[in-house]
Design a protein around this motif. Structure first.
Motif, PDB file in Angstrom:
ATOM      1  N   ILE A  75       0.841  -1.204   0.000  1.00 54.87           N
ATOM      2  CA  ILE A  75       0.000   0.000   0.000  1.00 54.87           C
ATOM      3  C   ILE A  75       0.875   1.253   0.000  1.00 54.87           C
ATOM      4  O   ILE A  75       0.536   2.266  -0.628  1.00 54.87           O
ATOM      5  CB  ILE A  75      -0.995   0.003   1.189  1.00 54.87           C
ATOM      6  N   THR A  79       0.524   3.798  -3.106  1.00 49.41           N
ATOM      7  CA  THR A  79       0.139   5.170  -2.765  1.00 49.41           C
ATOM      8  C   THR A  79       1.184   6.167  -3.249  1.00 49.41           C
ATOM      9  O   THR A  79       0.853   7.204  -3.837  1.00 49.41           O
ATOM     10  CB  THR A  79      -0.064   5.310  -1.244  1.00 49.41           C
ATOM     11  N   ASN A  83       0.293   8.903  -6.117  1.00 47.07           N
ATOM     12  CA  ASN A  83       0.445  10.313  -5.738  1.00 47.07           C
ATOM     13  C   ASN A  83       1.445  11.015  -6.656  1.00 47.07           C
ATOM     14  O   ASN A  83       1.243  12.168  -7.054  1.00 47.07           O
ATOM     15  CB  ASN A  83       0.901  10.429  -4.287  1.00 47.07           C
ATOM     16  N   THR A  97      -2.869  12.115  -0.564  1.00 45.85           N
ATOM     17  CA  THR A  97      -3.476  10.871  -0.085  1.00 45.85           C
ATOM     18  C   THR A  97      -2.492  10.053   0.744  1.00 45.85           C
ATOM     19  O   THR A  97      -1.366   9.785   0.310  1.00 45.85           O
ATOM     20  CB  THR A  97      -3.973  10.022  -1.271  1.00 45.85           C
ATOM     21  N   GLN A  99      -1.564   6.464   3.027  1.00 47.64           N
ATOM     22  CA  GLN A  99      -1.776   5.029   2.837  1.00 47.64           C
ATOM     23  C   GLN A  99      -3.109   4.582   3.433  1.00 47.64           C
ATOM     24  O   GLN A  99      -3.848   3.791   2.823  1.00 47.64           O
ATOM     25  CB  GLN A  99      -0.620   4.257   3.478  1.00 47.64           C
ATOM     26  N   GLN A 101      -5.761   6.441   3.878  1.00 44.71           N
ATOM     27  CA  GLN A 101      -6.833   6.971   3.033  1.00 44.71           C
ATOM     28  C   GLN A 101      -6.988   6.152   1.755  1.00 44.71           C
ATOM     29  O   GLN A 101      -8.109   5.921   1.288  1.00 44.71           O
ATOM     30  CB  GLN A 101      -6.555   8.438   2.698  1.00 44.71           C
ATOM     31  N   MET A 102      -5.866   5.696   1.199  1.00 48.17           N
ATOM     32  CA  MET A 102      -5.938   4.878  -0.009  1.00 48.17           C
ATOM     33  C   MET A 102      -6.660   3.565   0.276  1.00 48.17           C
ATOM     34  O   MET A 102      -7.492   3.104  -0.527  1.00 48.17           O
ATOM     35  CB  MET A 102      -4.538   4.607  -0.554  1.00 48.17           C
ATOM     36  N   ALA A 134      -6.799   0.457  -7.012  1.00 52.72           N
ATOM     37  CA  ALA A 134      -6.431   1.801  -6.557  1.00 52.72           C
ATOM     38  C   ALA A 134      -6.523   2.811  -7.695  1.00 52.72           C
ATOM     39  O   ALA A 134      -6.951   3.957  -7.490  1.00 52.72           O
ATOM     40  CB  ALA A 134      -5.022   1.781  -5.971  1.00 52.72           C
ATOM     41  N   THR A 138      -9.156   5.998  -7.411  1.00 50.28           N
ATOM     42  CA  THR A 138      -8.675   7.381  -7.457  1.00 50.28           C
ATOM     43  C   THR A 138      -9.036   8.077  -8.767  1.00 50.28           C
ATOM     44  O   THR A 138      -8.564   9.187  -9.029  1.00 50.28           O
ATOM     45  CB  THR A 138      -7.151   7.424  -7.257  1.00 50.28           C
TER      46      THR A 138
END
Length: 254
Positions: A75, A79, A83, A97, A99, A101-102, A134, A138
């Motif tokens: 993660i 992330t 990002n 963001t 980890q 939050q991801m 992911a 996002t």
């Protein structure tokens, strides 16, 4: 102040024997170096970054943060990569963001469990799947994953790896995640790990790994042939469900 110490009468040779006994364990217990011969920290060698554009390094290094648990390398890497691809948010109210939050955005309970402290960590195929989730979570439209999973330590495979590294180094518009046996590179812990590729120095044929395992490491260079060996080494049985797992590269690309 002078301290006078009393000594008992010396037994011939006693001091020599005692000195040898004292010196022996000290030599055998010397701590191992932080990195083995196949890893060179960026702080020692940053010439490539000074002489080349190195777009991936500048795009991703600021966003690759320490994994938030000992099992959260996947993660952390995903992330950091996403990002970096999205860049710094445009507005003051927007956060970068994290980890955690991801994980909430993706909302996959398996990834959350595997990344929790004491979790098993991910298999290579799970890394690919979670990365895809992911990207979708996002709203990074147009992005997808492509995979290079080496099967042999030979010249043809090494050329494939080099070609992908070279293509990735051309711009900051794509990212490479690395699943590998960390100990093959660092000379220490023998187990599977995920991080982000930060640069490829084609002339020297070496790769910069942006470590998420920042409790122990900083970014380091390793030769591309060593990187291939690290992706090919199977995970040992001490890692339970990850036994036999080998690595590869996950390319996040448009």
């Amino acid at each position: 102040m002078t301290i006078i110490t009393r000594f008992a009468p010396a037994v011939p040779g006693l001091f020599i024997v005692a000195a040898l006994l004292a010196a022996g364990p000290a030599r055998s217990e010397e701590p191992a170096p932080k990195l083995g011969p196949d890893a060179v920290p960026l702080t020692v060698d940053h010439a490539y970054l000074a002489k080349n554009a190195a777009p991936d390094y500048w795009a991703f290094s600021a966003f690759v943060k320490p994994q938030f648990t000992t099992s959260a390398c996947s993660i952390a890497a995903v992330t950091g990569a996403l990002n970096g691809l999205r860049g710094l948010p445009a507005h003051s109210e927007d956060t970068v963001t994290t980890q955690q939050q991801m994980l909430e955005l993706v909302a996959d309970p398996d990834w959350k469990t595997l990344s929790a402290e004491g979790g098993d960590g991910v298999k290579f195929d799970q890394l690919v799947a979670f990365t895809g989730e992911a990207i979708k979570a996002t709203a990074m439209e147009g992005y997808r994953t492509e995979v290079l999973k080496p099967a042999a330590d030979d010249a043809a495979t090494l050329d494939e790896v080099r070609a992908l590294l070279k293509a990735n180094e051309a711009s900051e518009d794509d990212a490479l995640l690395l699943y590998f046996n960390q100990g093959v590179v660092t000379g220490d812990w023998d187990g599977p790990h995920v991080s982000v590729i930060g640069a490829y120095d084609a002339e020297a044929d070496r790769v910069l790994i942006l470590e998420v395992d920042q409790e122990w490491y900083i970014p380091y260079w390793t030769p591309t042939p060593v990187l291939l060996k690290a992706m090919l080494k199977p995970t040992g049985e001490e890692h339970g469900v990850l036994k036999g797992e080998t690595g590869g590269l996950v390319h996040i690309v448009k």
